[in-house]
Design an enzyme around this catalytic site. Structure first.
Site, mmCIF file in Angstrom:
data_model
loop_
_atom_site.group_PDB
_atom_site.id
_atom_site.type_symbol
_atom_site.label_atom_id
_atom_site.label_comp_id
_atom_site.label_asym_id
_atom_site.label_seq_id
_atom_site.Cartn_x
_atom_site.Cartn_y
_atom_site.Cartn_z
ATOM 1 N N TYR A 152 99.172 83.338 6.236
ATOM 2 C CA TYR A 152 100.558 83.731 5.908
ATOM 3 C C TYR A 152 100.808 83.346 4.461
ATOM 4 O O TYR A 152 100.817 82.154 4.126
ATOM 5 C CB TYR A 152 101.536 83.004 6.828
ATOM 6 C CG TYR A 152 102.980 83.389 6.633
ATOM 7 C CD1 TYR A 152 103.627 84.215 7.551
ATOM 8 C CD2 TYR A 152 103.711 82.932 5.543
ATOM 9 C CE1 TYR A 152 104.956 84.575 7.379
ATOM 10 C CE2 TYR A 152 105.032 83.284 5.355
ATOM 11 C CZ TYR A 152 105.654 84.108 6.275
ATOM 12 O OH TYR A 152 106.967 84.459 6.101
ATOM 13 N N ASP A 153 100.979 84.354 3.593
ATOM 14 C CA ASP A 153 101.229 84.061 2.178
ATOM 15 C C ASP A 153 101.679 85.358 1.509
ATOM 16 O O ASP A 153 101.944 86.350 2.205
ATOM 17 C CB ASP A 153 99.946 83.496 1.529
ATOM 18 C CG ASP A 153 100.271 82.499 0.419
ATOM 19 O OD1 ASP A 153 101.062 82.863 -0.478
ATOM 20 O OD2 ASP A 153 99.732 81.371 0.438
ATOM 21 N N LEU B 278 92.717 81.307 11.705
ATOM 22 C CA LEU B 278 93.365 80.598 10.592
ATOM 23 C C LEU B 278 94.810 81.049 10.365
ATOM 24 O O LEU B 278 95.519 80.465 9.559
ATOM 25 C CB LEU B 278 92.563 80.785 9.288
ATOM 26 C CG LEU B 278 91.121 80.261 9.298
ATOM 27 C CD1 LEU B 278 90.487 80.435 7.919
ATOM 28 C CD2 LEU B 278 91.061 78.800 9.710
ATOM 29 N N LYS B 279 95.230 82.112 11.028
ATOM 30 C CA LYS B 279 96.638 82.582 10.967
ATOM 31 C C LYS B 279 97.177 82.613 9.542
ATOM 32 O O LYS B 279 98.126 81.903 9.190
ATOM 33 C CB LYS B 279 97.533 81.700 11.835
ATOM 34 C CG LYS B 279 97.141 81.653 13.297
ATOM 35 C CD LYS B 279 98.168 80.863 14.110
ATOM 36 C CE LYS B 279 97.816 80.786 15.569
ATOM 37 N NZ LYS B 279 96.672 79.903 15.862
ATOM 38 N N THR C 247 97.509 86.952 -2.248
ATOM 39 C CA THR C 247 96.832 85.714 -1.831
ATOM 40 C C THR C 247 96.203 85.883 -0.445
ATOM 41 O O THR C 247 95.089 85.407 -0.191
ATOM 42 C CB THR C 247 97.840 84.542 -1.847
ATOM 43 O OG1 THR C 247 98.411 84.480 -3.149
ATOM 44 C CG2 THR C 247 97.175 83.219 -1.523
HETATM 45 O O1 C5P Z 1 92.940 75.058 26.514
HETATM 46 P P1 C5P Z 1 93.588 76.412 26.544
HETATM 47 O O2 C5P Z 1 92.808 77.411 27.361
HETATM 48 O O3 C5P Z 1 95.044 76.355 26.900
HETATM 49 O O4 C5P Z 1 93.459 76.878 25.009
HETATM 50 C C1 C5P Z 1 94.072 77.986 24.482
HETATM 51 C C2 C5P Z 1 93.740 78.114 23.037
HETATM 52 O O5 C5P Z 1 94.550 79.142 22.490
HETATM 53 C C3 C5P Z 1 94.023 76.899 22.185
HETATM 54 O O6 C5P Z 1 93.092 76.920 21.107
HETATM 55 C C4 C5P Z 1 95.424 77.122 21.677
HETATM 56 O O7 C5P Z 1 95.683 76.490 20.451
HETATM 57 C C5 C5P Z 1 95.388 78.624 21.471
HETATM 58 N N1 C5P Z 1 96.675 79.303 21.460
HETATM 59 C C6 C5P Z 1 97.586 79.216 22.503
HETATM 60 N N2 C5P Z 1 98.766 79.905 22.453
HETATM 61 C C7 C5P Z 1 99.016 80.685 21.392
HETATM 62 C C8 C5P Z 1 98.122 80.788 20.345
HETATM 63 C C9 C5P Z 1 96.945 80.082 20.414
HETATM 64 O O8 C5P Z 1 97.330 78.526 23.479
HETATM 65 N N3 C5P Z 1 100.127 81.378 21.360
#
Ligand code: C5P
Length: 236
Positions: A64-65, A61-62, A69
Site C-alpha cells: 500500500y503506497d 506483503l499487502k 512506489t
Molecule cells: O492459522 P490460520 O489458518 O487461522 O491462518 C490463517 C492465515 O491467514 C494467517 O496467516 C493469517 O494472518 C492470514 N489471514 C487471515 N485473515 C485475513 C487475512 C490473512 O487469517 N483476513
C-alpha cells in the site's frame, strides 16, 4: 481448489522444518508473510524452492503506497520469481493499474496479483468509521476495482467468494483464510469455513495455517486435506 499453507511459525528454522515435512507434495502454495520476509528475506524463499522447486510461493506483503512506489516494489517482487503476491485494493485503481502495467513485460512469468479487500480484523463499526460503508458492500466494490484494473483475484472471506465471482468473473480468483478443513478449532477467527463450504463457495485457494502446523503430524494432515479436496472435486 489449490491448497495454500500459511508458514506462520515464529522462526525460520521452524517454518523450514514444516516445509521439509511437506516436501513430498508437489504444487502446494506456501504463504510467506511479512514477519518472515522482513526477518529471513530472499534467502528464505530460495531455501523453500530448494526444498521443493514445485512449491509455489505467495508473498503476503499487502503493498500500500503511491502508485509508482507500489509498482517499484511489485517489480522487485517479480524479480524474486515468486508466483503470487498481494496489494491493498484501497490503494486505488490508478495504483493497481500502475502495478499491472509495470509487470506486463514479465509475460508468462508474471506473478499473480491479488487485492486485499477488507481486513477481517475489522468489525462493522470500526470499518464504517474509515470507509463509510459496510464491509460486504465495500469488499465487493474493491473487488470490482481490482477486476477492472486487471488483477488476478482477491483475498476475501470464503463467505464472500461466490458473490465476488458473480460481480467480477468466474476466473477471478479468491484466496480465503479462515479455513478449518474438517471443522477444527477456529482459534481467533470469527467465521471459519470447512472444505465442503469452501468448494461450494468456489474458493480457489483455501489458506490453512494452524490446523496444519499445530497438528502432531502436519504431513499426514495435508495428505488428508488433499484427499478430501480430491473427493469433493470428483463429486462436483
Ligand atoms: O492459522 P490460520 O489458518 O487461522 O491462518 C490463517 C492465515 O491467514 C494467517 O496467516 C493469517 O494472518 C492470514 N489471514 C487471515 N485473515 C485475513 C487475512 C490473512 O487469517 N483476513
Amino acid at each position: 481448489m489449490e491448497l495454500c499453507i500459511a508458514l506462520d511459525l515464529p522462526s525460520a528454522a521452524e517454518n523450514l522444518k514444516l516445509a521439509e515435512a511437506l516436501a513430498d507434495y508437489d504444487r502446494l502454495w506456501m504463504k510467506v508473510g511479512f514477519r518472515t520476509y522482513i526477518r529471513d528475506g530472499r534467502a528464505f524463499l530460495d531455501t523453500l524452492k530448494n526444498i521443493n522447486p514445485h512449491f509455489r510461493i505467495f508473498l503476503d506483503l499487502k503493498l500500500y503506497d503511491i502508485p509508482n512506489t507500489m509498482a517499484d516494489a511489485a517489480q522487485e517482487i517479480a524479480e524474486l520469481q515468486v508466483e503470487m503476491f498481494n496489494v491493498h485494493a484501497s490503494a486505488g485503481e490508478r495504483a493497481l493499474r500502475t502495478v499491472m502495467e509495470r509487470l506486463t513485460p514479465y509475460g508468462e512469468r508474471r506473478p499473480k496479483v491479488l487485492a486485499v479487500t477488507a481486513l477481517t480484523s475489522f468489525d462493522e463499526e470500526e470499518f464504517r468509521r474509515i470507509y463509510e460503508k459496510g464491509i460486504d458492500e465495500k469488499a465487493q466494490q474493491f473487488a470490482k476495482i481490482a477486476y477492472e484494473a486487471g488483477l488476478d483475484g482477491v483475498v476475501c472471506s470464503a463467505f464472500e467468494s461466490r458473490a465476488i465471482k458473480e460481480i467480477t468473473g468466474e476466473n477471478f480468483a479468491t484466496l480465503c483464510p479462515g479455513i478449518r478443513p474438517f471443522g477444527e478449532d477456529a482459534g481467533d477467527q470469527q467465521r471459519v469455513a470447512d472444505l465442503e463450504l469452501a468448494a461450494r463457495e468456489k474458493v480457489d485457494y483455501p489458506v490453512v495455517g494452524r490446523p496444519v502446523y499445530r497438528d502432531s503430524d502436519p504431513a499426514a494432515k495435508v495428505r488428508s486435506i488433499l484427499e478430501e479436496m480430491g473427493r469433493i472435486a470428483k463429486n462436483n
